[in-house]
Design an enzyme around this catalytic site. Structure first.
Site, PDB file in Angstrom:
ATOM      1  N   GLU A 109      20.647  -3.021  53.889  1.00 45.17           N
ATOM      2  CA  GLU A 109      20.582  -1.704  53.236  1.00 45.17           C
ATOM      3  C   GLU A 109      21.969  -1.307  52.747  1.00 45.17           C
ATOM      4  OE1 GLU A 109      19.233   0.971  56.295  1.00 45.17           O
ATOM      5  OE2 GLU A 109      17.559  -0.328  56.840  1.00 45.17           O
ATOM      6  N   LYS A 111      25.230   0.882  52.636  1.00 47.59           N
ATOM      7  CA  LYS A 111      25.854   1.818  53.576  1.00 47.59           C
ATOM      8  C   LYS A 111      26.280   3.034  52.769  1.00 47.59           C
ATOM      9  CE  LYS A 111      28.993   2.184  57.476  1.00 47.59           C
ATOM     10  NZ  LYS A 111      29.434   3.541  57.215  1.00 47.59           N
ATOM     11  N   ASP A 113      27.725   6.529  51.701  1.00 52.04           N
ATOM     12  CA  ASP A 113      28.964   7.184  52.109  1.00 52.04           C
ATOM     13  C   ASP A 113      28.764   8.697  52.119  1.00 52.04           C
ATOM     14  OD1 ASP A 113      31.507   7.371  52.956  1.00 52.04           O
ATOM     15  OD2 ASP A 113      32.439   6.795  51.055  1.00 52.04           O
ATOM     16  N   TYR A 220      17.068   6.312  57.040  1.00 51.04           N
ATOM     17  CA  TYR A 220      17.125   4.880  57.374  1.00 51.04           C
ATOM     18  C   TYR A 220      16.857   4.573  58.845  1.00 51.04           C
ATOM     19  CZ  TYR A 220      21.880   6.661  58.095  1.00 51.04           C
ATOM     20  OH  TYR A 220      22.959   7.417  58.452  1.00 51.04           O
ATOM     21  N   LYS A 309      31.731  -3.976  55.219  1.00 52.68           N
ATOM     22  CA  LYS A 309      32.365  -3.032  54.296  1.00 52.68           C
ATOM     23  C   LYS A 309      32.822  -3.717  53.007  1.00 52.68           C
ATOM     24  CE  LYS A 309      33.994   0.606  55.824  1.00 52.68           C
ATOM     25  NZ  LYS A 309      34.062   1.850  56.567  1.00 52.68           N
ATOM     26  N   CYS A 404      63.850   8.065  22.500  1.00 54.01           N
ATOM     27  CA  CYS A 404      62.961   6.923  22.695  1.00 54.01           C
ATOM     28  C   CYS A 404      63.685   5.813  23.464  1.00 54.01           C
ATOM     29  CB  CYS A 404      62.493   6.407  21.334  1.00 54.01           C
ATOM     30  SG  CYS A 404      61.566   4.867  21.450  1.00 54.01           S
ATOM     31  N   CYS A 407      64.058   2.750  20.694  1.00 56.06           N
ATOM     32  CA  CYS A 407      64.866   2.820  19.470  1.00 56.06           C
ATOM     33  C   CYS A 407      65.887   3.954  19.486  1.00 56.06           C
ATOM     34  CB  CYS A 407      63.970   2.932  18.239  1.00 56.06           C
ATOM     35  SG  CYS A 407      63.187   4.551  18.075  1.00 56.06           S
ATOM     36  N   CYS A 422      57.756   9.364  19.973  1.00 52.67           N
ATOM     37  CA  CYS A 422      59.006   8.889  19.405  1.00 52.67           C
ATOM     38  C   CYS A 422      58.920   9.167  17.913  1.00 52.67           C
ATOM     39  CB  CYS A 422      59.135   7.388  19.660  1.00 52.67           C
ATOM     40  SG  CYS A 422      60.202   6.539  18.496  1.00 52.67           S
ATOM     41  N   CYS A 428      61.067   1.986  14.754  1.00 54.62           N
ATOM     42  CA  CYS A 428      61.070   1.740  16.199  1.00 54.62           C
ATOM     43  C   CYS A 428      60.416   0.386  16.475  1.00 54.62           C
ATOM     44  CB  CYS A 428      60.328   2.855  16.926  1.00 54.62           C
ATOM     45  SG  CYS A 428      60.194   2.570  18.699  1.00 54.62           S
TER      46      CYS A 428
HETATM   47  S1  IVH Z   1      22.114   2.984  60.773  1.00 60.38           S
HETATM   48  C1  IVH Z   1      22.246   1.970  64.655  1.00 60.38           C
HETATM   49  N1  IVH Z   1      21.987   2.677  58.186  1.00 60.38           N
HETATM   50  O1  IVH Z   1      27.125   4.710  58.849  1.00 60.38           O
HETATM   51  C2  IVH Z   1      21.967   2.847  63.538  1.00 60.38           C
HETATM   52  N2  IVH Z   1      23.774   3.946  59.088  1.00 60.38           N
HETATM   53  O2  IVH Z   1      29.150   3.771  60.704  1.00 60.38           O
HETATM   54  C3  IVH Z   1      23.105   3.663  63.120  1.00 60.38           C
HETATM   55  N3  IVH Z   1      25.276   4.885  57.387  1.00 60.38           N
HETATM   56  O3  IVH Z   1      26.590   7.106  61.321  1.00 60.38           O
HETATM   57  C4  IVH Z   1      23.079   4.052  61.750  1.00 60.38           C
HETATM   58  N4  IVH Z   1      24.212   4.079  55.646  1.00 60.38           N
HETATM   59  O4  IVH Z   1      26.371   7.796  58.832  1.00 60.38           O
HETATM   60  C5  IVH Z   1      22.660   3.214  59.207  1.00 60.38           C
HETATM   61  N5  IVH Z   1      21.730   2.353  55.893  1.00 60.38           N
HETATM   62  C6  IVH Z   1      22.400   2.894  56.921  1.00 60.38           C
HETATM   63  C7  IVH Z   1      23.556   3.668  56.739  1.00 60.38           C
HETATM   64  C8  IVH Z   1      24.219   4.179  57.857  1.00 60.38           C
HETATM   65  C9  IVH Z   1      25.238   4.808  56.061  1.00 60.38           C
HETATM   66  C10 IVH Z   1      26.308   5.591  58.143  1.00 60.38           C
HETATM   67  C11 IVH Z   1      25.776   6.556  59.159  1.00 60.38           C
HETATM   68  C12 IVH Z   1      26.310   6.077  60.461  1.00 60.38           C
HETATM   69  C13 IVH Z   1      27.533   5.339  60.037  1.00 60.38           C
HETATM   70  C14 IVH Z   1      27.958   4.344  61.057  1.00 60.38           C
END
Ligand code: IVH
Length: 671
Positions: A109, A111, A113, A220, A309, A404, A407, A422, A428
């Protein structure tokens, strides 16, 4: 251990800024690095681990104004991996622990932010929403979360007695940009990034304010569930969430084994910049819940999940110096020389600062520590100065040079314009060089082999100072250049010769007229159809071109009126640079387009020049001599030899009355 203590103090201070004040002092990557260093130290010397070390808890404390919510099931954190090897280790250990004989199925999935939240639904109704807080206790943000449109207040379908849905609240990039634009216009403080803006919005005391912020949520995971059996797999859990009306990521995908994980990672990384929200990596979760349970946790991190990451898109570095580059039209661009830094997958050592206004607005100084951002293929930029890291002594303001740097001509800063220029023009060297580089570039005359290095040499050795002089180059004159064999010289001459057949839009673009990009060049070519007609037009006539405003029109008219530029154009044509006139667009299609006129003798009601001008304005070509291509010969009193020649060639004749009639009937009422 002094270093460990120092790291803990630093991390605690950064944590407070990040989690409690929602105002991070440094990019996440810097925090991650300090944390890694502390982890490594503690791993090597387990006796120095203290209970209050930041490695021993998830994160920050709840802000006072929101009620505290104790999570029935703790909200976990994720272990981070920064390389393929770390992912391989994770997969290998999981297989060992599970005594797996085959590849493991993972749910991969994005991650997201943003901020983790947990939403409790009782009998299908949203009763409470809380932030993660320290993982055990979070803040009650029910009122605020209810305002997020993607959060259902009532679940769909057969909802169980208790269902805690967990996910991420975030702000999409478009909403973030719009919000910051509005804040900038009101002269308010800008948000550093979408995560920060989302955190600020979620922790508003007044939910009305939150409601106006473009927040979204993606789920999630689940927390406590009563009155229902949970599915056997994470993939099925996501399907259940969707079934209940809870949004999940459309990017989530089941993959097989380490290879499947890494392939997913690479594909998503490549599309990162296209996504409408920020992600900072991918999360791999072992798909089977039975396996998850077997593996369990270490401190607050599950052994069955891993965050892989992406390379950080923001990093810290220092400005060592600022130099000014002179562009094709004389614009002085400040370029910061940085302590080289690896960011967004590449080393960045220069970054342009755009203009003096921006430098002054952001109070950027030499010696400052700055946040550099490089996202995908986007040009790196300085996001902000970290004022907390500004040394007490040793920084100095960036000053616009009065002359400049190339030149020595005076530099002017035009009122109402951000750019400083310039005033040296073609005298130039930098401007000459840039003009030539532009002229030869792929989208202009596309002269193969004329790269930066060669052009620099040609200008420095005084061989070429304007585009037309390129075509005077010979095998002999080229032979004197560095690393120039006979073969390369011949290739360059062939490329020059080939470039002579071009198009009118390319030629106009190649001239390097200020504010005339490819689109404008094309619009000009389409409207006027030929260079002659464009050169005969004044600023007012040029402004008739779609999307050409007064500034661009004036710039084009001034450029083409300059005797120096006219000379360059004439010489280019004399060297054989040519193109076919192009068909004019419907709107511009002139009644006399495609016809060639010759005017001879004395007219009674208007001068010969005026007659020619009117004919041109109606799209006609006006020529000085009669040929088989002449469409009409206009003859006044005392026509001379041209009338005889026209008659001999069978060219149609117009007397003054017929001319006036033609002009009248060709002139549209709105003209
Ligand atoms: S699962 C064990 N799934 O990442 C389950 N977390 O560094 C824990 N996060 O606190 C979370 N996308 O804020 C999960 N697809 C995703 C995520 C996710 C972002 C964040 C979430 C968590 C942090 C952990």
């Amino acid at each position: 251990m002094k270093r460990a203590d120092e790291l803990r103090r630093q991390l605690a201070a950064l944590n407070y800024r990040y989690y409690v004040l929602d105002d991070p002092e440094v990019p996440d990557a810097e925090y991650d690095r300090l944390m890694q260093e502390l982890r490594a130290l503690e791993a090597k010397h387990p006796e120095i681990v203290t209970p209050d070390s930041p490695t021993q808890r998830v994160s920050g404390a709840a802000a006072a104004q929101f009620g505290a919510v104790t999570h029935r099931v703790p909200m976990l954190s994720l272990r981070n991996a920064f390389s393929d090897e770390e992912v391989a280790d994770f997969d290998r250990r999981a297989r060992e622990r599970l005594a797996a004989t085959a590849e493991i199925d993972y749910m991969a999935e994005p991650k997201l932010d943003g901020l983790a939240v947990t939403l409790a639904y009782e009998h299908g109704r949203l009763v409470r929403a809380a932030t993660r807080g320290d993982g055990a206790t979070g803040e009650d943000v029910t009122a605020n979360v209810r305002t997020i449109r993607s959060v259902p207040l009532v679940l769909q379908a057969d909802a169980p007695r208790l269902f805690e849905a967990r996910g991420e609240v975030f702000m999409p990039l478009a909403g973030f940009r719009a919000m910051n634009d509005a804040a900038r216009q009101r002269g308010e403080k800008l948000f550093v990034n979408p995560r920060n803006a989302a955190a600020g919005a979620l922790r508003q005391v007044d939910a009305q304010v939150t409601a106006k912020r473009p927040l979204e949520v993606i789920f999630y995971a689940v927390g406590a569930v009563e009155g229902a059996l949970l599915p056997e797999r994470q993939s099925e859990l996501l399907a259940l969430l969707r079934h209940l009306g809870l949004r999940t990521s459309s990017e989530a995908q089941r993959v097989r084994g380490l290879a499947g994980c890494l392939e997913y990672y690479r594909k998503l990384a490549a599309r990162r910049a296209e996504l409408p929200y920020q992600i900072d990596g991918v999360v791999y979760k072992i798909d089977r819940r039975a396996d998850q349970e077997k593996l369990g946790f270490v401190s607050r991190e599950p052994r069955w999940a891993l965050a892989h990451k992406f390379p950080a898109q923001e990093e810290l570095t220092q400005i060592q110096n600022v130099e000014f580059q002179v562009g094709r039209t004389g614009t002085l661009t400040p370029v910061a020389r940085l302590t080289p830094v690896f960011v967004g997958g590449a080393t960045v050592s220069n970054v342009t600062l755009h203009n003096m206004d921006e430098i002054e607005r952001n109070d950027i100084r030499v010696g400052d520590t700055v946040v550099v951002r490089r996202a995908g293929d986007v040009i790196p930029e300085i996001v902000r100065v970290v004022l907390e890291r500004r040394p007490k002594k040793g920084t100095h303001p960036i000053e616009l040079p009065t002359h400049c740097p190339v030149c020595g001509s005076p530099v002017v800063r035009v009122a109402g314009e951000a750019a400083a220029r310039c005033t040296g023009g073609f005298t130039c060297r930098a401007q000459r060089q840039e003009a030539l580089r532009h002229f030869a570039s792929r989208r202009a005359l596309d002269i193969e082999g004329f790269g930066d290095k060669l052009i620099e040499q040609l200008v420095e050795q005084g061989l070429v100072s304007s585009p037309d002089e390129l075509y005077s180059l010979t095998a002999q004159s080229l032979a004197g250049l560095e690393r120039m064999g006979e073969k390369s010289a011949a290739n360059l001459l062939a490329a020059l010769s080939k470039s002579k057949a071009t198009t009118l839009p390319r030629f106009l673009f190649a001239l390097g007229i200020r504010d005339v990009g490819e689109a404008t060049a094309l619009a000009l070519a389409r409207h006027f159809g030929s260079l002659e007609r464009l050169m005969a037009a004044d600023a007012a006539a040029i402004q008739e071109v779609p999307d050409v405003g007064p500034v661009v029109a004036a710039s084009v008219a001034m450029f083409l009126a300059s005797p120096a530029h006219r000379k360059v154009i004439a010489r280019l044509r004399a060297h054989g640079v040519h193109w076919a006139d192009i068909e004019r667009t419907a709107a511009a299609a002139a009644p006399l387009a495609g016809m060639t006129f010759v005017v001879t003798g004395t007219l009674a009601s208007l001068s010969r020049e005026a007659a020619q001008e009117r004919l041109r304005s109606l799209g006609a070509r006006v020529s000085a001599s009669v040929s088989a291509k002449t469409t009409y010969l206009v003859h006044g009193a005392d026509p001379g030899s041209k009338l005889a020649k026209a008659t001999a060639l069978g060219v149609q004749l117009l007397d003054e009355a017929a001319l006036l009639e033609l002009l009248r009937s060709s002139t549209r009422p709105e003209d």
